[in-house]
Design a protein around this motif. Structure first.
Motif, PDB file in Angstrom:
ATOM      1  N   SER A 138       4.205  23.890  -0.893  1.00  0.00           N
ATOM      2  CA  SER A 138       5.535  23.707  -0.331  1.00  0.00           C
ATOM      3  C   SER A 138       6.611  23.716  -1.413  1.00  0.00           C
ATOM      4  O   SER A 138       6.509  23.020  -2.413  1.00  0.00           O
ATOM      5  N   TYR A 192       3.234  14.001   3.421  1.00  0.00           N
ATOM      6  CA  TYR A 192       2.270  14.771   4.200  1.00  0.00           C
ATOM      7  C   TYR A 192       1.466  13.927   5.176  1.00  0.00           C
ATOM      8  O   TYR A 192       1.000  14.433   6.196  1.00  0.00           O
ATOM      9  N   LEU A 193       1.284  12.643   4.886  1.00  0.00           N
ATOM     10  CA  LEU A 193       0.638  11.751   5.849  1.00  0.00           C
ATOM     11  C   LEU A 193       1.727  11.076   6.672  1.00  0.00           C
ATOM     12  O   LEU A 193       2.520  10.297   6.151  1.00  0.00           O
ATOM     13  N   THR A 194       1.766  11.380   7.953  1.00  0.00           N
ATOM     14  CA  THR A 194       2.772  10.789   8.828  1.00  0.00           C
ATOM     15  C   THR A 194       2.340   9.388   9.263  1.00  0.00           C
ATOM     16  O   THR A 194       1.179   8.982   9.071  1.00  0.00           O
ATOM     17  N   ASN A 237      -0.505   9.723  11.632  1.00  0.00           N
ATOM     18  CA  ASN A 237      -1.748  10.024  10.904  1.00  0.00           C
ATOM     19  C   ASN A 237      -2.401   8.752  10.397  1.00  0.00           C
ATOM     20  O   ASN A 237      -3.581   8.491  10.665  1.00  0.00           O
ATOM     21  N   ARG A 259      -8.751  16.852   5.343  1.00  0.00           N
ATOM     22  CA  ARG A 259      -7.631  16.839   6.290  1.00  0.00           C
ATOM     23  C   ARG A 259      -6.315  17.202   5.610  1.00  0.00           C
ATOM     24  O   ARG A 259      -5.457  17.862   6.210  1.00  0.00           O
ATOM     25  N   LEU A 260      -6.140  16.768   4.372  1.00  0.00           N
ATOM     26  CA  LEU A 260      -4.917  17.130   3.643  1.00  0.00           C
ATOM     27  C   LEU A 260      -4.871  18.625   3.369  1.00  0.00           C
ATOM     28  O   LEU A 260      -3.810  19.260   3.465  1.00  0.00           O
ATOM     29  N   LYS A 311      -3.324  20.711   5.999  1.00  0.00           N
ATOM     30  CA  LYS A 311      -1.905  20.538   6.309  1.00  0.00           C
ATOM     31  C   LYS A 311      -1.058  21.645   5.674  1.00  0.00           C
ATOM     32  O   LYS A 311      -1.311  22.058   4.531  1.00  0.00           O
ATOM     33  N   THR A 312      -0.061  22.097   6.392  1.00  0.00           N
ATOM     34  CA  THR A 312       0.842  23.131   5.905  1.00  0.00           C
ATOM     35  C   THR A 312       1.591  22.652   4.669  1.00  0.00           C
ATOM     36  O   THR A 312       2.133  21.542   4.654  1.00  0.00           O
ATOM     37  N   VAL A 345       0.332  22.036   1.626  1.00  0.00           N
ATOM     38  CA  VAL A 345      -0.474  21.383   0.594  1.00  0.00           C
ATOM     39  C   VAL A 345      -1.135  22.403  -0.323  1.00  0.00           C
ATOM     40  O   VAL A 345      -1.162  22.250  -1.549  1.00  0.00           O
TER      41      VAL A 345
END
Length: 380
Positions: free
Chosen positions: A36, A108-110, A113, A212-213, A216-217, A219
């Motif tokens: 990103s 990145y972790l909401t 999440n 999982r990370l 994510k878009t 990363v």
């Protein structure tokens, strides 16, 4: 153009180049097309004294964590919040150098999440990272919740007014004791979790977090640094400590390394043995001299933290009952002089002088400094 004007023009041009050169030090120009990159205008602040990291400001505003406040909601001891945050920053330096990277709160972790991942795995919560309940409520037979909380920190490179993700650090707070209730609003029970089980389950959970990370878009393939932290008990006077770390440069964590950290309180309580007898003796001598100087002291205690067997931080708390500003000034200056003579060198030390209602003075010394500095807080 005469010679004098030419000389002035050359000097001005050189000055401009020097300014531009200095601005170039704000961040690295390295980018990764799979990660990103923010097109919003960014800048960096001054660095944190303890870690050396600059922090990122976007469009003139500090960017808070996407899961802000969730980690604190899940800890049983509030000391662990600071312990995890500052400790993760310090450990991250070995992977993300402050000379190259700037710090940014986790993006990145909401909140959703983290809340789902900290729960038990079930039909209603398939993303839970804690194992499903086996139905038992017996402390020695039930399946405990191993993962207590988690924290994300991001590290970015800054080029001009743009930032690019350079890496992610994760702290997984593992329960040493899993507190639970057999019925809502009922009594609290506890299941003790061994250090071995914390490590085994922590490493298993860590790999799943990396998986999982990676999905994510934004990363991409940036390094993901993962640490394991043993959470303190509810009534502990000190925070927990990190015990393992590993880095995933690809899909899996390459290898795990031990982190040797210990925390304690001085004077020791309940007959506990001091982590370092020399430091304990030094503090005891300091405590005696300080208490003899003024009769109106409610207590002198300290928390100490060790990394690889060496003192890495000491915080001294002095509770007072002073009635005048001159008493505070005289006492604080005396504390600084005694600290210079007796307290250990080579580690950051902070001494907080406070009454029941307010902090009155702070005496501090960095790891590299030779003498303490005094800051007396005056209220008019």
């Amino acid at each position: 153009m005469n010679e004098r004007m030419k000389r002035l023009w050359v000097i001005a041009a050189l000055a401009a180049l020097l300014v531009l050169g200095g601005c170039g030090k704000l961040g690295s120009t390295a980018t990764n097309s799979t990660t990103s990159t923010s097109s919003k205008k960014v800048q960096t602040t001054g660095n944190f004294n303890a870690t050396g990291y600059n922090s990122v400001v976007t469009e003139g505003h500090y960017k808070t964590s996407a899961a802000r406040g969730v980690a604190a909601d899940y800890v049983n001891n509030t000391l662990d919040v600071k312990g995890m945050e500052t400790g993760l920053l310090q450990l991250s330096q070995s992977v993300f150098s402050p000379d190259k990277y700037s710090f940014q709160e986790g993006q990145y972790l909401t909140k959703a999440n983290v809340q789902d991942w900290l729960g038990r795995q079930s039909k209603s919560n398939p993303d839970g990272l804690n194992p499903a309940s086996n139905g038992s409520t017996d402390p020695d037979k039930r399946t405990p919740e191993y993962l207590g909380t988690m924290l994300e920190q991001d590290f970015v490179t800054v080029s001009g007014s743009k930032s690019t993700l350079g890496g992610i650090s994760i702290a997984l707070g593992m329960n040493a004791i899993d507190y639970y209730q057999k019925q809502q609003y009922g009594a609290t029970f506890q299941t003790k979790i061994s250090a071995s089980d914390q490590e085994t389950q922590g490493k298993k959970i860590a790999q799943e977090v990396v998986n999982r990370l990676r999905a994510k878009t934004g990363v991409g393939n940036v390094p993901i640094f993962v640490t394991l932290y043993s959470l303190a008990e509810k009534d502990s006077l000190v925070s927990g400590s990190f015990f393992a770390k590993g880095t995933a440069t690809g899909k899996t964590i390459d290898k795990w390394d031990k982190v040797d950290q210990q925390s304690g309180v001085l004077p020791t309580v309940n007959g506990a043995k001091a982590i370092n007898s020399s430091d304990a003796t030094a503090f005891s001598n300091f405590q005696t001299q300080v208490q003899n100087f003024f009769p109106n002291l409610a207590g002198v205690t300290a928390t100490v933290h060790y990394t690889d067997g060496s003192l890495s931080e000491m915080t001294v708390n002095i509770q007072t009952q002073f009635y005048s500003q001159t008493e505070i000034m005289s006492f604080t200056n005396y504390v600084a002089s005694v600290a210079n003579k007796l307290l250990p060198s080579g580690a950051p030390i902070q001494i907080i002088v406070a009454s029941v209602n307010t902090t009155q003075a702070i005496v501090s010394r960095s790891a590299s400094a030779k003498e303490f500095t005094v800051n007396i807080l005056q209220n008019y």
